[in-house]
Each structure stands twice: as structure tokens, then as C-alpha cells.
Motif scaffolding. Structure first.
Motif, short mmCIF file in Angstrom:
data_model
loop_
_atom_site.label_atom_id
_atom_site.label_comp_id
_atom_site.label_asym_id
_atom_site.label_seq_id
_atom_site.Cartn_x
_atom_site.Cartn_y
_atom_site.Cartn_z
N ALA A 96 -4.61 2.82 -2.60
CA ALA A 96 -4.14 2.43 -3.93
C ALA A 96 -4.88 1.21 -4.46
CB ALA A 96 -2.64 2.14 -3.88
N THR A 133 1.00 3.49 -7.22
CA THR A 133 0.43 4.52 -6.37
C THR A 133 0.51 4.20 -4.88
OG1 THR A 133 -1.77 3.56 -6.63
CG2 THR A 133 -1.16 5.32 -8.15
N PRO A 158 3.02 3.68 -2.71
CA PRO A 158 3.92 4.45 -1.84
C PRO A 158 3.39 5.85 -1.52
CG PRO A 158 5.17 3.46 -3.63
CD PRO A 158 3.72 3.24 -3.93
N HIS A 159 2.50 6.36 -2.34
CA HIS A 159 2.01 7.72 -2.15
C HIS A 159 0.72 7.79 -1.33
CE1 HIS A 159 5.03 8.75 -5.07
NE2 HIS A 159 4.51 7.88 -5.91
N ILE A 160 -0.18 6.82 -1.54
CA ILE A 160 -1.49 6.93 -0.88
C ILE A 160 -1.85 5.72 -0.03
CG2 ILE A 160 -2.39 8.54 -2.58
CD1 ILE A 160 -3.85 6.24 -3.90
#
Length: 102
Positions: free
Chosen positions: A78, A70, A72-74
Motif C-alpha cells: 500500500a 488500501t 488492510p487489503h494489500i
């Protein structure tokens, strides 16, 4: 001075960077993984320490895997998100005291 060419790392540099990242990931996962290790210690009937180590190892894999999936997205959010599956597993596996057993 700013290098204008590609940055090249030696194999030793790459190994050091990976070691620091792995140690940091394990250290950031400790709040959740130590909780699961305590549950493993409580659930064991024999070899409590080995059971706690096994639960800690599995919890570390779960927490670090969730964090890396997670991140790379948040971003840094993460890290606490990675604790959720491990703490939930600890809550589910926590042995309950049986009132009729005493």
C-alpha cells in the motif's frame, strides 16, 4: 512473562503510538509529496515557498489516505500504491515550458 489479561494503554501511551504512526506515514509518503511540492514551487507566481508547502500538505493527505485505505487489503504494498495518485497529480500539474514564449 506473558500477560494473560487484556492489555491496557494509558492515554499517554495511545498518544505516543498515534504520533509514531502519523510520523511514519508522513515519512513514507515523502518521495511522492516532495515531488508534488516541487511542482507547486514551479507553478507559483508569488510566494513560492507557501505554494510548495500547500502542495506538500495536500499531497501528503492524498498519499497517506490512499495508503491507509488500501493497507488492510494489500499490506506493505500500500505504501508505493499510495504514491501513485500523488505522483500522477504532480505529472499532470507540472508546468510545461512554452517554446513560443522565448
Amino acid at each position: 512473562m506473558i500477560p494473560l489479561g487484556p492489555v491496557e494503554f494509558s492515554p499517554a501511551d495511545v498518544a505516543l503510538i498515534l504520533a509514531v504512526l502519523a510520523f511514519g506515514a508522513v515519512a513514507l509518503a515523502l518521495p511522492a509529496t516532495l515531488t508534488l511540492a516541487w511542482v507547486g514551487h514551479r507553478r507559483a507566481t508569488a510566494h513560492k515557498a507557501w505554494n510548495a508547502v500547500w502542495y506538500w500538505f495536500c499531497g501528503t493527505g492524498l498519499s497517506v489516505g490512499t495508503t491507509f485505505a488500501t493497507a488492510p487489503h494489500i499490506g506493505w504494498w500500500a505504501v508505493p500504491l499510495g504514491w501513485i495518485p500523488t505522483v500522477t497529480l504532480a505529472w499532470v500539474l507540472n508546468p510545461r515550458s512554452d517554446p513560443e514564449a522565448s
